[in-house]
Write a protein that holds these residues in place. Structure first.
Motif, PDB file in Angstrom:
ATOM      1  N   GLU A 180      36.875  41.781  45.245  1.00 49.79           N
ATOM      2  CA  GLU A 180      36.065  41.849  44.029  1.00 49.79           C
ATOM      3  C   GLU A 180      34.941  40.826  44.126  1.00 49.79           C
ATOM      4  OE1 GLU A 180      36.668  40.728  39.382  1.00 49.79           O
ATOM      5  OE2 GLU A 180      38.352  41.672  40.401  1.00 49.79           O
ATOM      6  N   ILE A 181      33.717  41.280  43.917  1.00 49.98           N
ATOM      7  CA  ILE A 181      32.554  40.395  43.963  1.00 49.98           C
ATOM      8  C   ILE A 181      32.071  40.220  42.532  1.00 49.98           C
ATOM      9  CG2 ILE A 181      30.220  40.088  44.819  1.00 49.98           C
ATOM     10  CD1 ILE A 181      31.440  40.631  47.343  1.00 49.98           C
ATOM     11  N   GLY A 182      31.854  38.975  42.154  1.00 48.95           N
ATOM     12  CA  GLY A 182      31.406  38.687  40.800  1.00 48.95           C
ATOM     13  C   GLY A 182      30.199  37.770  40.813  1.00 48.95           C
ATOM     14  N   GLU A 183      29.981  37.152  39.686  1.00 51.84           N
ATOM     15  CA  GLU A 183      28.816  36.296  39.511  1.00 51.84           C
ATOM     16  C   GLU A 183      29.266  34.896  39.113  1.00 51.84           C
ATOM     17  OE1 GLU A 183      24.621  36.916  37.304  1.00 51.84           O
ATOM     18  OE2 GLU A 183      26.384  37.063  36.019  1.00 51.84           O
ATOM     19  N   GLU A 184      28.616  33.901  39.683  1.00 49.14           N
ATOM     20  CA  GLU A 184      28.838  32.508  39.293  1.00 49.14           C
ATOM     21  C   GLU A 184      27.560  32.043  38.614  1.00 49.14           C
ATOM     22  OE1 GLU A 184      30.890  29.076  41.574  1.00 49.14           O
ATOM     23  OE2 GLU A 184      28.835  29.173  42.281  1.00 49.14           O
TER      24      GLU A 184
END
Length: 103
Positions: free
Chosen positions: A92-96
């Motif tokens: 899962e790729i998300g945002e920081e």
């Protein structure tokens, strides 16, 4: 040789565990400035700081891996029997989001 092999396995396991921590909110604060890092859609209390008189001076975001998964390296790989054919890839790729605040 067996001790060296066991040490290698322990090192690899330690490396994987330390690299796969749950994303957490980080707050770094000086007297008049603060940095808040919010990763992978977690809850935040940014409004609390804004209500306390802090102002956002800079904000930016970066892409971040939120979770990892183990998959077979080839079609002929049996994950349960052949330990050498496993690879770890992002799940899962998300945002920081990083907020720089000043008072």
């Amino acid at each position: 040789m067996k001790k060296y092999q066991n040490f290698t396995y322990i090192f690899i396991i330690f490396f994987l565990i330390s690299g796969c921590k749950k994303p957490e909110k980080k707050v770094t604060e000086n007297d008049n400035s603060m940095e808040i890092i919010i990763s992978c859609g977690e809850e935040n209390n940014l409004e609390k700081y804004l209500n306390d008189g802090w102002n956002i001076t800079k904000q930016y975001s970066e892409e971040k891996v939120c979770s990892w998964k183990t998959v077979a390296a080839s079609k002929n790989c049996d994950l349960e029997r052949d330990k050498g054919c496993k690879i770890v890839e992002p799940d899962e790729i998300g945002e920081e989001r990083i907020y720089l605040l000043e008072k």
